[in-house]
Design an enzyme around this catalytic site. Structure first.
Site, PDB file in Angstrom:
ATOM      1  CG  HIS A   1      13.108  -0.611   2.440  1.00 26.51           C
ATOM      2  ND1 HIS A   1      13.339  -1.214   3.660  1.00 26.51           N
ATOM      3  CD2 HIS A   1      12.273   0.435   2.714  1.00 26.51           C
ATOM      4  CE1 HIS A   1      12.668  -0.570   4.598  1.00 26.51           C
ATOM      5  NE2 HIS A   1      12.022   0.430   4.052  1.00 26.51           N
TER       6      HIS A   1
ATOM      7  CD  GLU B   1      14.773  -4.401   3.900  1.00 28.83           C
ATOM      8  OE1 GLU B   1      15.074  -3.313   3.366  1.00 28.83           O
ATOM      9  OE2 GLU B   1      14.461  -4.488   5.101  1.00 28.83           O
TER      10      GLU B   1
END
Ligand code: PGA
Length: 263
Positions: free
Chosen positions: A138, A143
């Protein structure tokens, strides 16, 4: 995208700090995107030292951080506002009014994302965005599977991030499960990017992000899209890169790096 490998973590950190300081000196009214995490602590210590030596001033700098935990007020020791004050803002000549993070306590999450995007735009956009990378790839808290064109919004964290960052929380389970984060699109809009990756534990993800396919599974790979991105690694983090000899060749031969070769 350019990749620079330095022998030690200290050299990689000092080069990162120097490049940021030089960019600010070249354009004092500067909009700087900032990152948090363990990697950046040494960068901020070095920047504070450069500020104390009067080699760079933050008097006209405006900052925007990548992310903030949802549900943590600014005074919470684990909030990124607290981190930034503790590691940087309390030690440099910056006007704290010009330092921005998403408001982790915002009631209307969608509105908060929009507000943050507007604030960046109103300031004139980011001149430079500093990035780390998470073990799950990330950047910010984008994410895996985050849109590569995303904007600032709330995001559910991965179990990996909860495990890695949980160590800062007591108990670890009290770590918020969600956060506000600039989107990958917001990050790519910055006029320049410096990414710093250090330590052997990042070697796999560094190779995936820098030399693997552009992919939302590894949002850090989006730096490949940027026309003015420099990625700085120490030897340990660069261990699995296949083109290291070429990166070193560029470092040795590009005139623009002449004045930085002592790092
Ligand atoms: P770290 O965090 O520097 O603590 O590894 C990096 C990140 O999660 O972006």
């Amino acid at each position: 995208m350019e990749v620079i490998v330095r022998k030690t973590t200290g050299d990689a950190v000092n080069l990162t700090a120097q490049l940021i300081a030089d960019a600010i000196c070249a354009k004092p009214r500067f909009n700087l995107g900032l990152a948090t995490g363990g990697t950046m602590e040494a960068v901020y210590a070095r920047i504070a030292a450069l500020n104390a030596e009067k080699k760079v001033s933050f008097a006209k700098v405006t900052t925007f951080n990548l992310d903030e935990y949802i549900g943590l007020p600014p005074e919470d020791v684990n909030s990124y506002r607290y981190y930034m004050n503790f590691h940087l803002f309390d030690h440099v000549d910056i006007n704290k009014k010009n330092t921005h993070l998403p408001d982790g306590m915002a009631k209307d999450e969608e509105a908060e994302g929009i507000r943050y995007e507007k604030a960046i735009k109103k300031a004139g956009g980011l001149d430079l965005q500093l990035l780390g990378i998470g073990h799950d790839g990330h950047i910010g808290f984008n994410e895996p599977m985050s849109s590569l064109t995303g904007r600032t919004r709330s995001k559910c964290l991965t179990p990996n991030t909860l495990e890695v960052n949980g160590k800062y929380f007591n108990p670890p389970e009290s770590m918020p499960k969600r956060a506000f984060t600039m989107g990958v699109g917001t990050i790519l809009d910055a006029r320049s990017i410096i990414m710093l990756i250090t330590g052997a534990s990042k070697a796999d993800i560094a190779a995936q992000a820098l030399e693997g396919p552009l992919c939302s599974m590894v949002t850090g790979s989006a730096v490949q899209l940027h026309r003015n991105a420099v990625v700085i690694l120490d030897e340990a983090a660069a261990a699995k890169l296949t083109l290291k000899d070429y990166y070193n060749f560029i470092w040795e031969n590009e005139p623009k790096w002449d004045k930085y070769r002592h790092f």
